[in-house]
Write a protein that holds these residues in place. Structure first.
Motif, PDB file in Angstrom:
ATOM      1  N   GLY A 575       0.499  -1.326  -0.244  1.00  0.00           N
ATOM      2  CA  GLY A 575       0.006   0.020   0.044  1.00  0.00           C
ATOM      3  C   GLY A 575       0.627   0.900   0.095  1.00  0.00           C
ATOM      4  O   GLY A 575       0.607   2.373  -0.222  1.00  0.00           O
ATOM      5  N   ARG A 576       2.194   0.869  -0.110  1.00  0.00           N
ATOM      6  CA  ARG A 576       2.850   2.728   0.230  1.00  0.00           C
ATOM      7  C   ARG A 576       2.998   2.742  -1.219  1.00  0.00           C
ATOM      8  O   ARG A 576       3.073   4.074  -1.479  1.00  0.00           O
ATOM      9  CB  ARG A 576       4.292   2.467   1.519  1.00  0.00           C
ATOM     10  N   VAL A 577       3.120   1.498  -2.601  1.00  0.00           N
ATOM     11  CA  VAL A 577       3.278   2.609  -3.340  1.00  0.00           C
ATOM     12  C   VAL A 577       1.199   2.365  -4.099  1.00  0.00           C
ATOM     13  O   VAL A 577       0.460   2.169  -4.134  1.00  0.00           O
ATOM     14  CB  VAL A 577       4.465   1.815  -4.912  1.00  0.00           C
ATOM     15  N   GLY A 578       1.515   2.912  -5.310  1.00  0.00           N
ATOM     16  CA  GLY A 578       0.114   3.011  -6.341  1.00  0.00           C
ATOM     17  C   GLY A 578      -0.726   3.975  -5.874  1.00  0.00           C
ATOM     18  O   GLY A 578      -2.014   4.566  -6.458  1.00  0.00           O
ATOM     19  N   ARG A 579       0.114   5.076  -5.129  1.00  0.00           N
ATOM     20  CA  ARG A 579      -0.792   6.538  -4.907  1.00  0.00           C
ATOM     21  C   ARG A 579      -0.608   7.888  -5.741  1.00  0.00           C
ATOM     22  O   ARG A 579      -0.863   9.294  -5.080  1.00  0.00           O
ATOM     23  CB  ARG A 579       0.151   6.685  -3.168  1.00  0.00           C
ATOM     24  N   GLY A 580       0.158   7.837  -6.485  1.00  0.00           N
ATOM     25  CA  GLY A 580       0.539   8.654  -7.746  1.00  0.00           C
ATOM     26  C   GLY A 580      -0.327   8.701  -8.978  1.00  0.00           C
ATOM     27  O   GLY A 580      -1.283   7.224  -9.132  1.00  0.00           O
TER      28      GLY A 580
END
Length: 684
Positions: A575-580
């Motif tokens: 969940g730390r990635v896929g935020r942009g």
């Protein structure tokens, strides 16, 4: 009649014939300290000597008694040079192979052609087989003792015979102490077995029906103790939960905040905001779990509710488990709220001296509206002017006592606890029985699905590294995660330092930083600041980054030795990635041969649904691992499968709720009261 609470006294306080001080001391290694512990040291299985069968009736996995004629006995050696006696027995309906290890004398004891009774577990290979069965000569036997004997978890200090004797002695002498702890009306309504009879039946049953009825009784009992104890707290709050305070219902700051967001809330966020707002506006004490998957927007909801309380003359607290996460929350909301005229301060262990004294003075005088911090907020020297709402992020990392301490600092004890680990329905019904549950089950628009790949060979690893190099060259950033900080002689897993060396060797053109829990807080903050502002391309870290860190440009997550992580931890890290706006990827490096680890990795590849992952995580874990998330005694449930027994959990919760409702939230059964007090005391 002796006092019931004596059952919680040490075994040494009781006269138990044949049980010495030495054996009492050794019983502690089995977790048996009190009389209660001994009575509730239930069998893990049974030897069913009533199960007398002909060989053609045998079934794999059952415990059976057979009679047959012996033939074909021989002595063999195993690969490890152990002695193995192998024989065959027939009763005219079929054959069974018998195997004994390290018992060479049996070759002389067992006579070809004689009839014997054999008792043991039945396995299925090429033929049916019994390993190390008990035996006796049929001609010398006056039949078989047709009884069901308990099999206990044991150690080198006790064999089954000695444990059975100890338990039997206690049952014969002190069963009368165990008064009924399930209210009589519940016993009758649900046809539940009497406690004293059930205790005798579960240890020394006459038939399988005794076992089943006793198991059902104790399944209901253990849940009733837990659920009644949890729900009692809720009744205590609800009993005084009517117009406890009056708000002026000012909402101008909330409207400005929403207008400045630049995007609209999801339907799920709006629904949850409305749920909490209605309770606050009615003057109710909030006691709510705010649950949602990684990136679902829980923090925004929490900030809205904090703003609402601040605008209506109360202070707010936002508590996080680590300094990194607390600092990030502070940085992400401080500037925004400052524009609205709200003063936000950060209070963590790193804040010291005059600065800390000044903050504490301003909190006490009401000059600070919102305090973001760690466990430092529960220190005795932190006094609030008018604390009205507490938000706790990643609440499973705080203990019951910590939450209680913080609530006691409030004028009104409104509490919202947030969890980014989706919780299966069975858990929400049980461990959070004292909380209202709000679920944000919708992701904000723009969240990019993360593609996940399990890397289980060196050739796949090289392909993954080439792909990562390409993305880094395009300007993306990457996390590399290791489970350990330092090299371990006992474990072959790469430490974070070793991983850092490898990453800098593989990606020499990239700027890499190292982050782990043993660094000074100032060093951690500096590294995170560099990574967030793209002064670093790669962050090599331990699971210190599991929660809260938000870097939209980071689109690559590499997790090494993934067999060392549970599913929930893997999901949190992903969940730390896929935020942009960029496509994001998660690479799970593991060459494990362990079946459970393989199952976890295949689940991670197949879904990004946190609720499905939570169910699977619960299914794959050992019972003792499940409830590290809350100190409430669930780890020792003996008869309940937390995944599959949802109906039973719901039934007992309803029973507990109805009992408390009828009794105005009071526990009138004295023995149930004592059991609840002991259960919750030991789990604080």
């Amino acid at each position: 009649m002796e006092r019931y609470d004596r059952v919680f006294e040490p075994l040494g306080n009781f006269e138990l014939k044949g049980i010495t001080d030495k054996s009492i001391e050794k019983l502690k290694n089995l977790g048996i300290v009190t009389l209660y512990d001994l009575f509730y040291y239930f069998p893990r299985n049974y030897e069913d000597r009533t199960n007398f069968k002909s060989i053609n009736q045998l079934k794999e996995g059952e415990y059976a008694v057979i009679k047959g004629k012996l033939f074909g006995i021989e002595t063999l050696r195993t690969r490890t040079r152990k002695t193995m006696i192998k024989a065959k027995v027939s009763d005219g309906t079929g054959f069974v192979e018998l195997v004994w290890f390290q018992m060479p004398y049996l070759k002389k004891s067992l006579k070809m052609g004689d009839e014997y009774i054999f008792i043991g577990n039945v396995k299925r290979g090429y033929n049916y087989q019994m390993t190390n069965p008990e035996y006796r000569k049929y001609a010398e036997s006056k039949g078989v003792s047709k009884e069901i004997l308990p099999i206990y978890s044991s150690n080198k200090d006790f064999n089954q015979r000695s444990l059975r004797k100890i338990v039997k002695t206690a049952l014969d002498s002190y069963t009368e102490l165990f008064q009924e702890n399930i209210p009589e009306e519940i016993l009758k309504k649900y046809s539940i077995a009497d406690r004293k009879k059930a205790l005798k039946d579960i240890h020394f049953p006459k038939n399988t029906r005794d076992i089943e009825e006793a198991k059902r009784r104790f399944a209901i009992e253990e849940l009733l103790i837990l659920e009644t104890g949890i729900l009692e707290k809720r009744f205590a709050i609800d009993s005084m939960n009517n117009e406890m305070y009056v708000l002026e219902d000012n909402k101008n700051l909330v409207k400005k905040f929403l207008g400045n967001l630049g995007y609209s809330l999801t339907k799920a966020q709006k629904r949850v905001v409305t749920e909490i707002y209605k309770e606050l506006n009615n003057g109710k004490i909030i006691n709510r779990l705010l649950q949602g998957d990684v990136g679902s927007g829980k923090t925004i909801v929490a900030v809205i509710m904090l703003l609402y309380m601040i605008e209506n003359s109360y202070q707010g607290v936002f508590m996080a488990p680590t300094e990194i996460l607390a600092t990030q929350h502070y940085l992400s909301i401080a500037d925004t709220l400052l524009e609205l005229g709200i003063r936000v301060e950060l209070l963590t262990g790193s804040v010291k001296g005059r600065k800390k004294d000044a903050i504490l003075e301003d909190i006490k005088n009401g000059k600070i509206d919102l305090i973001v911090g760690t466990h430092s907020l529960i220190e005795d020297n932190v006094e609030f002017h008018k604390l009205g709402l507490i938000v706790i992020d990643e609440q499973h990392r705080f203990g019951v006592i910590q939450r209680k301490k913080l609530r006691e600092k409030g004028v009104i004890a409104n509490l919202i606890v947030m969890s980014a680990t989706p919780i299966p329905r069975s858990l929400a019904l049980s461990i959070y029985g004292d909380l209202d549950v709000s679920i944000i089950d919708e992701m904000p628009p723009g969240r990019t699905p993360v593609k996940t790949k399990w890397i289980n060979s060196s050739s796949d690893a090289e392909k993954a590294y080439s792909f990562i190099q390409k993305k880094l060259t395009e300007g993306r950033q990457a996390y590399f995660v290791a489970p350990l900080i330092e090299e371990s002689e006992k474990l072959s897993f790469k430490s974070v330092q070793e991983l850092f060396k490898e990453v800098t060797r593989r990606f020499p053109q990239c700027r890499a930083g190292l982050l782990h829990g043993r660094m000074k807080n100032s060093e951690k903050d500096e590294i995170m600041h560099f990574f967030k502002n793209h002064k670093l391309d790669i962050l090599v870290a331990t699971t210190v980054i599991e929660v809260g860190i938000n870097v939209p440009n980071a689109s690559i997550m590499v997790i090494n030795n993934t067999e060392r992580f549970g599913l929930s931890a893997l999901h949190q890290l992903r969940g730390r990635v896929g935020r942009g706006i960029h496509p994001s990827y998660c690479f799970l490096f593991s060459e494990t041969d362990n079946d459970v680890s393989k199952s976890r990795l295949m689940i991670m590849e197949s879904t990004t649904d946190g609720f499905k992952i939570a169910e699977e995580d619960l299914r794959l874990r050992k019972p003792g691992e499940i409830f590290g998330i809350r100190q409430s005694g669930f780890s020792d449930l003996k008869f309940i499968d937390i995944i599959h027994d949802v109906k039973t959990i719901k039934m007992v919760r309803d029973i507990a709720y109805e009992y408390l409702r009828k009794n105005s939230g009071k526990i009138k059964n004295t023995h149930l009261r004592i059991d609840i007090d002991n259960k919750f005391l030991e789990n604080l």
